[in-house]
Design an enzyme around this catalytic site. Structure first.
Site, PDB file in Angstrom:
ATOM      1  N   SER A 104       0.856  -1.319  -0.628  1.00 26.24           N
ATOM      2  CA  SER A 104       0.148   0.043  -0.136  1.00 26.24           C
ATOM      3  C   SER A 104       0.848   0.985  -0.317  1.00 26.24           C
ATOM      4  CB  SER A 104      -1.517   0.522   1.175  1.00 26.24           C
ATOM      5  OG  SER A 104      -1.819   1.208   1.013  1.00 26.24           O
ATOM      6  N   LYS A 161      -4.479  -7.111   3.249  1.00 23.62           N
ATOM      7  CA  LYS A 161      -4.224  -6.029   2.592  1.00 23.62           C
ATOM      8  C   LYS A 161      -6.187  -5.404   2.067  1.00 23.62           C
ATOM      9  CE  LYS A 161      -3.441  -2.490  -0.504  1.00 23.62           C
ATOM     10  NZ  LYS A 161      -3.476  -2.648  -0.824  1.00 23.62           N
ATOM     11  N   HIS A 164      -7.642  -3.819   4.855  1.00 21.98           N
ATOM     12  CA  HIS A 164      -6.610  -2.357   4.789  1.00 21.98           C
ATOM     13  C   HIS A 164      -7.659  -1.710   4.128  1.00 21.98           C
ATOM     14  CE1 HIS A 164      -4.514   0.400   2.221  1.00 21.98           C
ATOM     15  NE2 HIS A 164      -4.174   0.855   3.617  1.00 21.98           N
ATOM     16  N   ASN A 165      -8.307  -1.889   3.037  1.00 19.40           N
ATOM     17  CA  ASN A 165      -9.370  -1.011   2.062  1.00 19.40           C
ATOM     18  C   ASN A 165      -9.946  -0.869   1.590  1.00 19.40           C
ATOM     19  OD1 ASN A 165      -6.374  -1.474   0.224  1.00 19.40           O
ATOM     20  ND2 ASN A 165      -6.938  -1.810  -1.915  1.00 19.40           N
ATOM     21  N   GLU A 220     -10.310   1.842   4.160  1.00 24.54           N
ATOM     22  CA  GLU A 220     -10.231   2.958   3.103  1.00 24.54           C
ATOM     23  C   GLU A 220     -11.010   3.497   2.769  1.00 24.54           C
ATOM     24  OE1 GLU A 220      -6.793   2.109   0.631  1.00 24.54           O
ATOM     25  OE2 GLU A 220      -8.336   2.663  -0.912  1.00 24.54           O
TER      26      GLU A 220
HETATM   27  C1  6PG Z   1      -3.222   1.099  -1.004  1.00 23.73           C
HETATM   28  C2  6PG Z   1      -4.406   1.455  -2.253  1.00 23.73           C
HETATM   29  C3  6PG Z   1      -4.540   0.501  -3.989  1.00 23.73           C
HETATM   30  C4  6PG Z   1      -5.436   0.591  -4.913  1.00 23.73           C
HETATM   31  C5  6PG Z   1      -6.878   0.786  -4.029  1.00 23.73           C
HETATM   32  C6  6PG Z   1      -8.421   1.536  -5.209  1.00 23.73           C
HETATM   33  O1  6PG Z   1      -3.245   0.842  -0.764  1.00 23.73           O
HETATM   34  O2  6PG Z   1      -2.435   1.723  -2.290  1.00 23.73           O
HETATM   35  O3  6PG Z   1      -5.625   0.867  -1.783  1.00 23.73           O
HETATM   36  O4  6PG Z   1      -4.159  -0.482  -3.616  1.00 23.73           O
HETATM   37  O5  6PG Z   1      -5.412   2.486  -5.068  1.00 23.73           O
HETATM   38  O6  6PG Z   1      -7.175  -0.692  -4.902  1.00 23.73           O
HETATM   39  O7  6PG Z   1      -9.107   1.064  -4.925  1.00 23.73           O
HETATM   40  P1  6PG Z   1     -10.169   1.428  -5.684  1.00 23.73           P
HETATM   41  O8  6PG Z   1      -9.793   1.206  -7.642  1.00 23.73           O
HETATM   42  O9  6PG Z   1     -11.478   0.186  -5.601  1.00 23.73           O
HETATM   43  O10 6PG Z   1     -10.939   2.577  -5.305  1.00 23.73           O
END
Ligand code: 6PG
Length: 473
Positions: free
Chosen positions: A132, A186, A189-190, A193
């Protein structure tokens, strides 16, 4: 073919891959990158030589594999799904027993389990390592979440520790656990996010429509908040977003962007898997729902004509300064709830999938490098250090003290948003989650009675053991 042997190989020289390999080379590990696109291979090669790094790009699979020290350490940074299987199948005939393949993409965790098994039969080690931090993180220091066989971790540990972001001198990488645990962590984590991003967007809308604050004031407010308890990467970049002018109009660029939230799937997977595990993730689920409803732009336009928003209360009745302070606290409250949901999901998944996760370590490596890095993670780390078996961070006195200071603000903001017709579903969901979680007796006794009434589904009692059924009529 050259005699030179490299320490590390990377497949996929898109922006992430190119930056990651330059980071590896800058940290004094020699590296070779492979991409079928000659332009990408050359761009990487050129950038490495500009910096005087011991790294090269190639389009030849044979050269790539043969130029690596054995046992080989090869990382893939290619889109999740079939591209990962294609790379594996392309390289496999040239690999030798003991080599290590690492998937650094956002792969679905069951794919990682399948690949690990398949490759183990052939004597090849496989790890799924969530990375990430976006393109900049890859270059300057990401947070890395590697899962797989522990011996494989030892092979890549020095490289990952060198390239990862550092907080107080400690690298934002740790061995996560066996099998797909790295990709799983991960994924969650998302999910967090998604929740944080939606919450910030709701606060922006409240500021804009509820308080009539202009973009410059928003920039200043977010910048100030980022110096306080909300200190986080997403606050920092949001403050910067507000300063960007559109090149085609005199508007701030953010106001010219179509309000349809796109997604690649990791947030949705988090919600889907949480449902399978029976873990409530109200804020995160709602953030996925918001991306979905945002996509219905044409329908929303029609509906707004049918149901115009008629606020019961207007911004005029709000004290701007006081409301901004409440908004800061409300957002902080909802931040805590989003992390708590994700971390409680990890506690459950750790048992269900036998991942043996160390949540204090996970909070620790999320403090730097990754998209959800925030000052708050220090508190979560302390909470888990104090109570390693914590099911949900909300049960920690460290976290409870913080929540109690700000839950009233969240309640006030939620009420104001409802009165003004401002859409804050993740804020409301965070409150609903908190209120449900801290209510010792919920009205689900009545749901049980209804189930037993129409379907003889039985119920348990509060005063004696056993399973009961009643003839209700
Ligand atoms: C990270 C982000 C990366 C990516 C996402 C975007 O941790 O660096 O999470 O993995 O930007 O996957 O996800 P979406 O396209 O689903 O918003």
């Amino acid at each position: 073919m050259s005699e030179k042997k490299y320490d590390f190989g990377l497949v996929g020289l898109g922006v992430m891959g190119r930056n990651f390999i330059l980071n590896v080379a800058e940290n004094k590990f020699s590296a070779i990158g492979l991409d079928m696109d000659a332009e990408k291979a050359k761009a990487m090669d050129d950038e490495a030589s500009q910096h005087g790094f011991d790294a090269k790009g190639t389009t030849s699979k044979e050269e790539f594999v043969q130029s690596l020290k054995t046992p080989r350490v090869i990382m893939m940074l290619v889109p999740a799904g079939s591209p990962v299987d294609s790379v594996i199948n392309d390289l496999l005939p040239m690999l030798e027993k003991g080599d290590l393949l690492i998937d650094g993409g956002n792969s679905f965790y069951t794919d990682t389990d399948r690949r690990e098994k398949y490759l183990a039969e052939k004597g090849i080690h496989f790890m799924g390592a969530g990375v990430s931090g976006g393109a900049k993180g890859a270059r300057l220091g990401p947070s890395i979440m590697p899962g797989g066989p522990e011996e494989s971790w030892q092979m890549v540990k020095p490289i990952f520790e060198a390239v990862a972001a550092k907080v107080n001198g400690e690298p934002c990488v740790t061995y996560i656990g066996p099998r797909s645990s790295g990709n799983y962590v991960k994924m969650v984590h998302n999910g967090i996010e998604y929740g944080l991003m939606q919450l910030i967007s709701e606060v922006y809308d409240f500021m804009k429509r509820g308080l009539g604050i202009n973009i410059q004031q928003m920039h200043e407010t977010f910048r100030k908040w980022n110096d306080g308890k909300l200190h986080s990467f997403l606050m920092e970049i949001t403050a910067k977003i507000f300063t960007k002018k559109d090149e085609y109009s005199d508007q701030p660029l953010v106001e010219m962007i179509l309000d349809k939230g796109k997604q690649k799937g990791t947030g949705k997977w988090t919600s889907q898997n949480a449902m399978d595990l029976g873990v409530p993730l109200m804020t995160i689920d709602m953030s996925v729902n918001m991306r979905e409803i945002s996509a219905l732009k044409d329908e929303r336009i029609q509906a707004e004509k049918l149901y115009p928003v008629k606020p019961w209360k207007t911004s005029l009745s709000l004290d701007k300064e006081k409301t901004l302070m409440l908004l800061e606290d409300a957002l902080y409250f909802a931040y805590i709830i989003s992390y708590s949901q994700g971390l409680s999901m990890l506690a459950n998944a750790s048992e269900e999938y036998k991942y043996n996760l160390n949540l204090a370590e996970i909070a620790k490596i999320w403090r730097g490098g990754c998209i959800i890095r925030a000052a708050l993670l220090e508190d979560f780390m302390q909470a888990y250090r104090q109570q390693p078996g914590l099911r949900n961070p909300l049960l920690s006195p460290i976290i409870a003290e913080k929540v109690m200071q700000v839950q009233g603000a969240a309640r006030q903001i939620a009420k104001d948003s409802l009165d003004m017709g401002i859409v804050m579903p993740c804020m409301l969901a965070s409150l609903a989650y908190f209120d449900a979680y801290r209510t010792a007796r919920l009205p689900l006794n009545l749901v049980q009675a209804q189930r037993d009434f129409f379907g003889s589904h039985t119920y348990e009692r509060i005063d004696r053991e056993g399973i009961f059924h009643t003839e209700w009529e």
